[in-house]
Design a protein around this motif. Structure first.
Motif, PDB file in Angstrom:
ATOM      1  N   ALA A  82      -4.093  -8.594  -4.544  1.00  0.00           N
ATOM      2  CA  ALA A  82      -4.794  -8.096  -3.366  1.00  0.00           C
ATOM      3  C   ALA A  82      -5.889  -9.078  -2.977  1.00  0.00           C
ATOM      4  O   ALA A  82      -6.206 -10.023  -3.718  1.00  0.00           O
ATOM      5  CB  ALA A  82      -5.389  -6.727  -3.641  1.00  0.00           C
ATOM      6  N   VAL A  83      -6.491  -8.860  -1.805  1.00  0.00           N
ATOM      7  CA  VAL A  83      -7.549  -9.743  -1.313  1.00  0.00           C
ATOM      8  C   VAL A  83      -8.736  -9.776  -2.259  1.00  0.00           C
ATOM      9  O   VAL A  83      -9.383 -10.812  -2.440  1.00  0.00           O
ATOM     10  CB  VAL A  83      -7.994  -9.295   0.098  1.00  0.00           C
ATOM     11  CG1 VAL A  83      -9.156 -10.146   0.595  1.00  0.00           C
ATOM     12  CG2 VAL A  83      -6.826  -9.390   1.078  1.00  0.00           C
ATOM     13  N   ASP A  84      -9.029  -8.627  -2.902  1.00  0.00           N
ATOM     14  CA  ASP A  84     -10.184  -8.565  -3.801  1.00  0.00           C
ATOM     15  C   ASP A  84      -9.902  -9.132  -5.185  1.00  0.00           C
ATOM     16  O   ASP A  84     -10.739  -9.058  -6.087  1.00  0.00           O
ATOM     17  CB  ASP A  84     -10.691  -7.124  -3.930  1.00  0.00           C
ATOM     18  CG  ASP A  84      -9.637  -6.183  -4.507  1.00  0.00           C
ATOM     19  OD1 ASP A  84      -8.551  -6.665  -4.902  1.00  0.00           O
ATOM     20  OD2 ASP A  84      -9.899  -4.964  -4.568  1.00  0.00           O
ATOM     21  N   GLY A  85      -8.699  -9.685  -5.383  1.00  0.00           N
ATOM     22  CA  GLY A  85      -8.357 -10.306  -6.649  1.00  0.00           C
ATOM     23  C   GLY A  85      -7.649  -9.395  -7.634  1.00  0.00           C
ATOM     24  O   GLY A  85      -7.155  -9.868  -8.658  1.00  0.00           O
ATOM     25  N   THR A  86      -7.620  -8.104  -7.360  1.00  0.00           N
ATOM     26  CA  THR A  86      -6.915  -7.185  -8.240  1.00  0.00           C
ATOM     27  C   THR A  86      -5.402  -7.319  -8.036  1.00  0.00           C
ATOM     28  O   THR A  86      -4.935  -7.851  -7.030  1.00  0.00           O
ATOM     29  CB  THR A  86      -7.331  -5.731  -7.977  1.00  0.00           C
ATOM     30  OG1 THR A  86      -7.032  -5.390  -6.616  1.00  0.00           O
ATOM     31  CG2 THR A  86      -8.831  -5.553  -8.205  1.00  0.00           C
TER      32      THR A  86
ATOM     33  N   LEU B 289       0.372  -5.251   4.245  1.00  0.00           N
ATOM     34  CA  LEU B 289       1.795  -5.574   4.207  1.00  0.00           C
ATOM     35  C   LEU B 289       2.144  -6.702   5.171  1.00  0.00           C
ATOM     36  O   LEU B 289       2.949  -7.582   4.855  1.00  0.00           O
ATOM     37  CB  LEU B 289       2.625  -4.333   4.555  1.00  0.00           C
ATOM     38  CG  LEU B 289       2.650  -3.195   3.539  1.00  0.00           C
ATOM     39  CD1 LEU B 289       3.522  -2.055   4.049  1.00  0.00           C
ATOM     40  CD2 LEU B 289       3.144  -3.675   2.183  1.00  0.00           C
ATOM     41  N   GLY B 290       1.522  -6.667   6.363  1.00  0.00           N
ATOM     42  CA  GLY B 290       1.805  -7.708   7.344  1.00  0.00           C
ATOM     43  C   GLY B 290       1.399  -9.084   6.857  1.00  0.00           C
ATOM     44  O   GLY B 290       2.127 -10.069   7.058  1.00  0.00           O
ATOM     45  N   LYS B 291       0.250  -9.172   6.195  1.00  0.00           N
ATOM     46  CA  LYS B 291      -0.222 -10.456   5.680  1.00  0.00           C
ATOM     47  C   LYS B 291       0.766 -11.028   4.659  1.00  0.00           C
ATOM     48  O   LYS B 291       1.143 -12.206   4.727  1.00  0.00           O
ATOM     49  CB  LYS B 291      -1.601 -10.294   5.037  1.00  0.00           C
ATOM     50  CG  LYS B 291      -2.170 -11.569   4.440  1.00  0.00           C
ATOM     51  CD  LYS B 291      -3.568 -11.317   3.883  1.00  0.00           C
ATOM     52  CE  LYS B 291      -4.185 -12.595   3.310  1.00  0.00           C
ATOM     53  NZ  LYS B 291      -3.422 -13.102   2.136  1.00  0.00           N
ATOM     54  N   ASN B 292       1.200 -10.196   3.721  1.00  0.00           N
ATOM     55  CA  ASN B 292       2.134 -10.673   2.703  1.00  0.00           C
ATOM     56  C   ASN B 292       3.499 -11.023   3.300  1.00  0.00           C
ATOM     57  O   ASN B 292       4.134 -12.001   2.899  1.00  0.00           O
ATOM     58  CB  ASN B 292       2.293  -9.629   1.606  1.00  0.00           C
ATOM     59  CG  ASN B 292       1.039  -9.475   0.770  1.00  0.00           C
ATOM     60  OD1 ASN B 292       0.158 -10.328   0.800  1.00  0.00           O
ATOM     61  ND2 ASN B 292       0.950  -8.383   0.029  1.00  0.00           N
ATOM     62  N   SER B 293       3.943 -10.228   4.269  1.00  0.00           N
ATOM     63  CA  SER B 293       5.232 -10.520   4.903  1.00  0.00           C
ATOM     64  C   SER B 293       5.194 -11.834   5.673  1.00  0.00           C
ATOM     65  O   SER B 293       6.121 -12.640   5.595  1.00  0.00           O
ATOM     66  CB  SER B 293       5.622  -9.384   5.852  1.00  0.00           C
ATOM     67  OG  SER B 293       5.929  -8.221   5.131  1.00  0.00           O
TER      68      SER B 293
ATOM     69  N   THR C 163      10.238   2.114  -5.062  1.00  0.00           N
ATOM     70  CA  THR C 163      10.361   3.332  -5.857  1.00  0.00           C
ATOM     71  C   THR C 163       9.078   3.638  -6.625  1.00  0.00           C
ATOM     72  O   THR C 163       8.882   4.779  -7.053  1.00  0.00           O
ATOM     73  CB  THR C 163      11.529   3.221  -6.836  1.00  0.00           C
ATOM     74  OG1 THR C 163      11.373   2.048  -7.643  1.00  0.00           O
ATOM     75  CG2 THR C 163      12.848   3.115  -6.078  1.00  0.00           C
ATOM     76  N   VAL C 164       8.241   2.659  -6.826  1.00  0.00           N
ATOM     77  CA  VAL C 164       6.869   2.846  -7.328  1.00  0.00           C
ATOM     78  C   VAL C 164       5.956   2.207  -6.309  1.00  0.00           C
ATOM     79  O   VAL C 164       6.064   1.012  -6.025  1.00  0.00           O
ATOM     80  CB  VAL C 164       6.668   2.210  -8.716  1.00  0.00           C
ATOM     81  CG1 VAL C 164       5.201   2.291  -9.131  1.00  0.00           C
ATOM     82  CG2 VAL C 164       7.546   2.901  -9.757  1.00  0.00           C
ATOM     83  N   LEU C 165       5.048   3.018  -5.735  1.00  0.00           N
ATOM     84  CA  LEU C 165       4.313   2.612  -4.539  1.00  0.00           C
ATOM     85  C   LEU C 165       2.820   2.465  -4.789  1.00  0.00           C
ATOM     86  O   LEU C 165       2.274   3.069  -5.712  1.00  0.00           O
ATOM     87  CB  LEU C 165       4.518   3.661  -3.441  1.00  0.00           C
ATOM     88  CG  LEU C 165       5.933   3.896  -2.961  1.00  0.00           C
ATOM     89  CD1 LEU C 165       6.266   5.367  -3.027  1.00  0.00           C
ATOM     90  CD2 LEU C 165       6.098   3.398  -1.548  1.00  0.00           C
ATOM     91  N   PRO C 166       2.146   1.706  -3.909  1.00  0.00           N
ATOM     92  CA  PRO C 166       0.689   1.730  -3.912  1.00  0.00           C
ATOM     93  C   PRO C 166       0.182   3.131  -3.587  1.00  0.00           C
ATOM     94  O   PRO C 166       0.897   3.958  -2.996  1.00  0.00           O
ATOM     95  CB  PRO C 166       0.319   0.744  -2.793  1.00  0.00           C
ATOM     96  CG  PRO C 166       1.515  -0.129  -2.644  1.00  0.00           C
ATOM     97  CD  PRO C 166       2.692   0.752  -2.950  1.00  0.00           C
TER      98      PRO C 166
ATOM     99  N   LEU D  87       5.138 -18.116  -3.885  1.00  0.00           N
ATOM    100  CA  LEU D  87       4.303 -17.318  -2.987  1.00  0.00           C
ATOM    101  C   LEU D  87       2.951 -17.016  -3.643  1.00  0.00           C
ATOM    102  O   LEU D  87       2.910 -16.509  -4.771  1.00  0.00           O
ATOM    103  CB  LEU D  87       5.009 -15.999  -2.642  1.00  0.00           C
ATOM    104  CG  LEU D  87       6.347 -16.123  -1.915  1.00  0.00           C
ATOM    105  CD1 LEU D  87       7.000 -14.750  -1.757  1.00  0.00           C
ATOM    106  CD2 LEU D  87       6.153 -16.766  -0.549  1.00  0.00           C
ATOM    107  N   PRO D  88       1.856 -17.275  -2.949  1.00  0.00           N
ATOM    108  CA  PRO D  88       0.524 -17.123  -3.559  1.00  0.00           C
ATOM    109  C   PRO D  88       0.155 -15.685  -3.895  1.00  0.00           C
ATOM    110  O   PRO D  88      -0.666 -15.463  -4.794  1.00  0.00           O
ATOM    111  CB  PRO D  88      -0.412 -17.704  -2.493  1.00  0.00           C
ATOM    112  CG  PRO D  88       0.344 -17.613  -1.207  1.00  0.00           C
ATOM    113  CD  PRO D  88       1.782 -17.817  -1.575  1.00  0.00           C
ATOM    114  N   HIS D  89       0.723 -14.703  -3.196  1.00  0.00           N
ATOM    115  CA  HIS D  89       0.327 -13.320  -3.452  1.00  0.00           C
ATOM    116  C   HIS D  89       1.158 -12.646  -4.539  1.00  0.00           C
ATOM    117  O   HIS D  89       0.877 -11.499  -4.910  1.00  0.00           O
ATOM    118  CB  HIS D  89       0.418 -12.489  -2.154  1.00  0.00           C
ATOM    119  CG  HIS D  89       1.791 -12.406  -1.575  1.00  0.00           C
ATOM    120  ND1 HIS D  89       2.321 -13.403  -0.780  1.00  0.00           N
ATOM    121  CD2 HIS D  89       2.756 -11.458  -1.672  1.00  0.00           C
ATOM    122  CE1 HIS D  89       3.535 -13.049  -0.406  1.00  0.00           C
ATOM    123  NE2 HIS D  89       3.828 -11.886  -0.930  1.00  0.00           N
TER     124      HIS D  89
END
Length: 317
Positions: A212-216, A296-300, A237-240, A188-190
């Motif tokens: 992320a989209v910005d490369g981070t 989240l939708g993009k990654n899913s 359990t550890v969130l953005p 998976l690319p992400h």
């Protein structure tokens, strides 16, 4: 051998909210994974009138434990009694009660009682249980207070959505792709990195670095409960920074035409303070929901498309 008396402990908190509002959150166990930090997943197995049978997966002293309990809900007494049917070591037996007292129209005393025994009355087991009960009870009561006082139970801050794909392949192949998350960095690319542990079959603990989209890259941790060939549920359990809670599900169902419908579902609780830090002080709840939905939708959808390609390639050679 004479069995010792059960240990009994009591934890409490005063909540600035009507008793009925607090009771609704305590009674609806399906909301616990999103609201209560220790609870990973909850299922209602049976319900007859005020009595129900439930199964919980929860963190206890950093370990994922699962048990089956019976609960009796009494709104007139503002009480929910519970008793474990099947416990996990070192617990031999455990039960208790959520007891609510309306101090006024807008203030409620919540008392959480536990009684427990350890296997063979082992002193180390007793210490382990006491520590887990103390930690989890305090986390649940504090979050219960915050949920009703700060965001009215979380309904306005909650976001639910799903994405689906149609797959011409075998359910086992789709499930294998989703369950074998250790290989996601190469598939998976992400996904920048992923560490996965499965000490108990079907219970996975994972730490993932997501691009992320910005490369981070940001790091999240999750616990997943796997139901082979048709379902994987999880809790972060550890969130953005912008999320106060996030649970999800991968669901594999057979369609009438013989194809599969594979769905990714998310339920998110927005963290208004975190969203302001991450997205700007003037960010509204609706704007934060839109950002979270997009990310989240993009990654899913990316994961779903790769799972489809994997299963269809195997089906068609």
């Amino acid at each position: 051998m004479v069995e010792s008396a059960a240990r009994r402990v009591r934890h409490s908190v005063t909540v600035k909210a009507p008793a009925d509002t607090v009771f609704d959150l305590v009674a609806d166990v399906t909301r616990w994974p999103l609201l209560f930090p220790p609870t990973v997943h909850a299922e209602q197995l049976e319900r007859t009138g005020p009595d129900e049978r439930i199964r919980l997966w929860a963190l206890a002293n950093g370990e994922v434990k699962t048990w089956t309990s019976r609960r009796s809900l009494d709104r007139s007494r503002l009480s929910v009694r519970f008793r474990q049917e099947i416990s996990q070591p070192p617990v031999a037996s455990m039960g208790g009660e959520w007891s609510l007292e309306a101090l006024s129209e807008r203030e409620t005393l919540v008392v959480l009682h536990h009684d427990y025994r350890a296997l063979d009355d082992d002193p180390e087991g007793l210490r382990w249980i006491r520590q887990a009960v103390d930690r989890n009870s305090r986390a649940e009561l504090d979050r219960l207070r915050d949920a009703v006082e700060l965001d009215g139970g979380g309904e306005e801050l909650a976001l639910s959505f799903e994405d689906s794909v149609r797959v011409r392949g075998a359910a086992g192949d789709v499930y294998a792709f989703l369950a074998d998350a250790a290989r996601w960095p190469e598939r998976l690319p992400h996904v920048a990195r992923l560490e996965l542990r499965e000490d108990t079959p079907g219970v996975q603990e994972m730490e993932m670095g997501t691009r992320a989209v910005d490369g981070t890259t940001h790091t999240t941790r999750s616990v997943r409960v796997c139901f082979p060939e048709h379902r994987i549920v999880y809790k972060q359990t550890v969130l953005p920074l912008a999320m106060a809670g996030h649970t999800g599900e991968w669901l594999i169902r057979e369609r009438e035409d013989g194809a599969l419908e594979v769905t990714s579902r998310h339920v998110v609780l927005i963290d208004t303070v975190g969203a302001a830090k991450a997205l700007g002080e003037r960010t509204t709840v609706e704007q934060a929901k839109a950002v979270v939905r997009t990310a989240l939708g993009k990654n899913s959808r990316t994961t779903l498309e790769h799972a489809r390609a994997y299963a269809e390639e195997r089906a068609h050679g």
